[in-house]
Motif scaffolding. Sequence first.
Motif, PDB file in Angstrom:
ATOM      1  N   HIS A 109      -6.993  -4.183   7.246  1.00  0.00           N
ATOM      2  CA  HIS A 109      -6.661  -2.972   6.491  1.00  0.00           C
ATOM      3  C   HIS A 109      -7.639  -1.851   6.823  1.00  0.00           C
ATOM      4  CE1 HIS A 109      -3.880  -5.428   4.306  1.00  0.00           C
ATOM      5  NE2 HIS A 109      -4.842  -6.188   3.805  1.00  0.00           N
ATOM      6  N   VAL A 110      -8.902  -2.214   6.962  1.00  0.00           N
ATOM      7  CA  VAL A 110      -9.928  -1.225   7.303  1.00  0.00           C
ATOM      8  C   VAL A 110      -9.646  -0.639   8.685  1.00  0.00           C
ATOM      9  CG1 VAL A 110     -12.400  -0.896   7.733  1.00  0.00           C
ATOM     10  CG2 VAL A 110     -11.650  -2.354   5.843  1.00  0.00           C
ATOM     11  N   ARG A 111      -9.222  -1.496   9.617  1.00  0.00           N
ATOM     12  CA  ARG A 111      -8.913  -1.033  10.974  1.00  0.00           C
ATOM     13  C   ARG A 111      -7.800   0.009  10.963  1.00  0.00           C
ATOM     14  NH1 ARG A 111      -6.885  -5.460  15.060  1.00  0.00           N
ATOM     15  NH2 ARG A 111      -5.089  -5.387  13.700  1.00  0.00           N
ATOM     16  N   THR A 114      -8.949   3.243   9.406  1.00  0.00           N
ATOM     17  CA  THR A 114      -9.871   3.949  10.299  1.00  0.00           C
ATOM     18  C   THR A 114      -9.114   4.651  11.419  1.00  0.00           C
ATOM     19  OG1 THR A 114     -11.621   2.364   9.817  1.00  0.00           O
ATOM     20  CG2 THR A 114     -11.865   3.677  11.824  1.00  0.00           C
ATOM     21  N   ILE A 115      -8.191   3.939  12.034  1.00  0.00           N
ATOM     22  CA  ILE A 115      -7.420   4.556  13.125  1.00  0.00           C
ATOM     23  C   ILE A 115      -6.585   5.717  12.589  1.00  0.00           C
ATOM     24  CG2 ILE A 115      -5.570   4.134  14.797  1.00  0.00           C
ATOM     25  CD1 ILE A 115      -6.801   1.347  15.234  1.00  0.00           C
ATOM     26  N   HIS A 116      -6.038   5.565  11.406  1.00  0.00           N
ATOM     27  CA  HIS A 116      -5.290   6.663  10.780  1.00  0.00           C
ATOM     28  C   HIS A 116      -6.203   7.869  10.563  1.00  0.00           C
ATOM     29  CE1 HIS A 116      -3.621   8.822   7.238  1.00  0.00           C
ATOM     30  NE2 HIS A 116      -2.530   8.723   7.974  1.00  0.00           N
ATOM     31  N   SER A 117      -7.398   7.632  10.070  1.00  0.00           N
ATOM     32  CA  SER A 117      -8.352   8.710   9.832  1.00  0.00           C
ATOM     33  C   SER A 117      -8.735   9.413  11.138  1.00  0.00           C
ATOM     34  CB  SER A 117      -9.598   8.134   9.143  1.00  0.00           C
ATOM     35  OG  SER A 117     -10.573   9.102   8.986  1.00  0.00           O
ATOM     36  N   VAL A 118      -8.941   8.628  12.181  1.00  0.00           N
ATOM     37  CA  VAL A 118      -9.293   9.188  13.492  1.00  0.00           C
ATOM     38  C   VAL A 118      -8.138  10.034  14.034  1.00  0.00           C
ATOM     39  CG1 VAL A 118      -9.693   8.557  15.908  1.00  0.00           C
ATOM     40  CG2 VAL A 118     -11.010   7.448  14.102  1.00  0.00           C
ATOM     41  N   LEU A 119      -6.917   9.523  13.923  1.00  0.00           N
ATOM     42  CA  LEU A 119      -5.760  10.281  14.414  1.00  0.00           C
ATOM     43  C   LEU A 119      -5.563  11.584  13.640  1.00  0.00           C
ATOM     44  CD1 LEU A 119      -3.217   7.396  15.085  1.00  0.00           C
ATOM     45  CD2 LEU A 119      -4.396   8.812  16.783  1.00  0.00           C
ATOM     46  N   ASP A 152       0.089  -4.397  12.139  1.00  0.00           N
ATOM     47  CA  ASP A 152       0.003  -4.004  10.739  1.00  0.00           C
ATOM     48  C   ASP A 152       1.332  -4.203  10.017  1.00  0.00           C
ATOM     49  OD1 ASP A 152      -1.423  -2.804   8.478  1.00  0.00           O
ATOM     50  OD2 ASP A 152      -0.028  -1.123   8.758  1.00  0.00           O
ATOM     51  N   ILE A 153       2.420  -3.904  10.691  1.00  0.00           N
ATOM     52  CA  ILE A 153       3.731  -3.992  10.046  1.00  0.00           C
ATOM     53  C   ILE A 153       4.257  -5.429  10.022  1.00  0.00           C
ATOM     54  CG2 ILE A 153       6.142  -3.280  10.205  1.00  0.00           C
ATOM     55  CD1 ILE A 153       5.149  -0.624  11.367  1.00  0.00           C
ATOM     56  N   PHE A 154       4.093  -6.166  11.132  1.00  0.00           N
ATOM     57  CA  PHE A 154       4.717  -7.477  11.243  1.00  0.00           C
ATOM     58  C   PHE A 154       3.732  -8.641  11.274  1.00  0.00           C
ATOM     59  CE2 PHE A 154       7.533  -4.505  13.579  1.00  0.00           C
ATOM     60  CZ  PHE A 154       8.579  -4.512  12.686  1.00  0.00           C
ATOM     61  N   GLY A 155       2.460  -8.380  11.438  1.00  0.00           N
ATOM     62  CA  GLY A 155       1.487  -9.451  11.634  1.00  0.00           C
ATOM     63  C   GLY A 155       0.810  -9.915  10.361  1.00  0.00           C
ATOM     64  N   GLN A 156      -0.398 -10.416  10.549  1.00  0.00           N
ATOM     65  CA  GLN A 156      -1.174 -10.998   9.455  1.00  0.00           C
ATOM     66  C   GLN A 156      -1.476  -9.978   8.367  1.00  0.00           C
ATOM     67  OE1 GLN A 156      -4.891 -12.626  10.786  1.00  0.00           O
ATOM     68  NE2 GLN A 156      -5.338 -13.566   8.817  1.00  0.00           N
ATOM     69  N   ALA A 157      -1.701  -8.729   8.738  1.00  0.00           N
ATOM     70  CA  ALA A 157      -2.000  -7.699   7.743  1.00  0.00           C
ATOM     71  C   ALA A 157      -0.830  -7.512   6.779  1.00  0.00           C
ATOM     72  CB  ALA A 157      -2.336  -6.376   8.425  1.00  0.00           C
ATOM     73  N   SER A 158       0.389  -7.561   7.298  1.00  0.00           N
ATOM     74  CA  SER A 158       1.542  -7.394   6.409  1.00  0.00           C
ATOM     75  C   SER A 158       1.697  -8.599   5.492  1.00  0.00           C
ATOM     76  CB  SER A 158       2.824  -7.178   7.213  1.00  0.00           C
ATOM     77  OG  SER A 158       3.235  -8.359   7.846  1.00  0.00           O
ATOM     78  N   SER A 165      -1.082 -12.268  -5.199  1.00  0.00           N
ATOM     79  CA  SER A 165      -2.312 -12.720  -5.837  1.00  0.00           C
ATOM     80  C   SER A 165      -3.545 -11.996  -5.302  1.00  0.00           C
ATOM     81  CB  SER A 165      -2.481 -14.228  -5.650  1.00  0.00           C
ATOM     82  OG  SER A 165      -2.638 -14.523  -4.271  1.00  0.00           O
ATOM     83  N   VAL A 166      -3.402 -11.288  -4.204  1.00  0.00           N
ATOM     84  CA  VAL A 166      -4.536 -10.566  -3.655  1.00  0.00           C
ATOM     85  C   VAL A 166      -4.804  -9.340  -4.527  1.00  0.00           C
ATOM     86  CG1 VAL A 166      -5.343  -9.242  -1.669  1.00  0.00           C
ATOM     87  CG2 VAL A 166      -4.080 -11.345  -1.312  1.00  0.00           C
ATOM     88  N   ASN A 167      -6.030  -9.191  -4.932  1.00  0.00           N
ATOM     89  CA  ASN A 167      -6.401  -8.029  -5.733  1.00  0.00           C
ATOM     90  C   ASN A 167      -6.671  -6.858  -4.783  1.00  0.00           C
ATOM     91  OD1 ASN A 167      -7.305  -6.186  -7.557  1.00  0.00           O
ATOM     92  ND2 ASN A 167      -8.804  -7.539  -8.523  1.00  0.00           N
ATOM     93  N   LYS A 168      -5.723  -5.973  -4.665  1.00  0.00           N
ATOM     94  CA  LYS A 168      -5.824  -4.878  -3.690  1.00  0.00           C
ATOM     95  C   LYS A 168      -6.874  -3.852  -4.066  1.00  0.00           C
ATOM     96  CE  LYS A 168      -1.172  -5.462  -2.027  1.00  0.00           C
ATOM     97  NZ  LYS A 168       0.157  -4.994  -1.964  1.00  0.00           N
ATOM     98  N   ARG A 169      -7.291  -3.859  -5.310  1.00  0.00           N
ATOM     99  CA  ARG A 169      -8.310  -2.878  -5.693  1.00  0.00           C
ATOM    100  C   ARG A 169      -9.670  -3.210  -5.078  1.00  0.00           C
ATOM    101  NH1 ARG A 169      -7.614  -3.151 -11.831  1.00  0.00           N
ATOM    102  NH2 ARG A 169      -6.409  -4.945 -11.263  1.00  0.00           N
ATOM    103  N   LEU A 170      -9.877  -4.453  -4.666  1.00  0.00           N
ATOM    104  CA  LEU A 170     -11.140  -4.813  -4.032  1.00  0.00           C
ATOM    105  C   LEU A 170     -11.276  -4.198  -2.642  1.00  0.00           C
ATOM    106  CD1 LEU A 170     -11.463  -8.567  -5.063  1.00  0.00           C
ATOM    107  CD2 LEU A 170     -12.604  -6.588  -6.062  1.00  0.00           C
ATOM    108  N   VAL A 171     -10.150  -4.027  -1.984  1.00  0.00           N
ATOM    109  CA  VAL A 171     -10.145  -3.382  -0.660  1.00  0.00           C
ATOM    110  C   VAL A 171      -9.225  -2.176  -0.769  1.00  0.00           C
ATOM    111  CG1 VAL A 171      -9.676  -3.687   1.783  1.00  0.00           C
ATOM    112  CG2 VAL A 171     -10.452  -5.633   0.432  1.00  0.00           C
ATOM    113  N   LYS A 172      -9.823  -1.010  -0.980  1.00  0.00           N
ATOM    114  CA  LYS A 172      -9.002   0.170  -1.231  1.00  0.00           C
ATOM    115  C   LYS A 172      -8.152   0.565  -0.026  1.00  0.00           C
ATOM    116  CE  LYS A 172     -12.210   3.848  -0.086  1.00  0.00           C
ATOM    117  NZ  LYS A 172     -12.867   5.031  -0.579  1.00  0.00           N
TER     118      LYS A 172
END
Length: 175
Positions: A109-111, A114-119, A152-158, A165-172
Amino acid sequence: QMKSRIIPKIESYLEKDKVEKGGRKGKSLRAPIILALAKLFKKMPKDVFETKLSRLLTVICNALTDRDSNERELARNTMSNLADFIGVEYLSDIIRESVIALSEGYKLHVRVATIHSVLLSLSKSYKRPEDNSKPLPFDKCLPALIDVIQQDIFGQASEIKEVESVNKRLVKEAM
């Protein structure tokens, strides 16, 4: 003298030691030093610049793996400012270093963030070259960029995003 003594000494100040809440020791990024060194390296021969740039990108990507969201935000802003300074020609290097350092778990998610921010940063300063006979610098990084987007769309990140059950607030960045 400069390459053998001064630059290595300055590079030792890219990160500073910090003690986190739980007593763990960590590193904190020093963004102004990174940007100042990038400006210095840009004035050197291209091969020296590219070697030193790789080191700077590695330091920033290591800071992006930090559990503290403020440290990640600082690193993401530093990466965006660096990308803005060095230009779109080195976007493929940024993507490559990000893919290497940020390859599992919350780092996916960080990756993407970051790439979005750079673009976004590059889109504000990018000027299309007048000469249409040469390929655009952005074109050479498209395969790597599309691969990151597909992951991001189809892989492990998705899969991680879909788990309730993942608390998304821990990783904004996951939000």
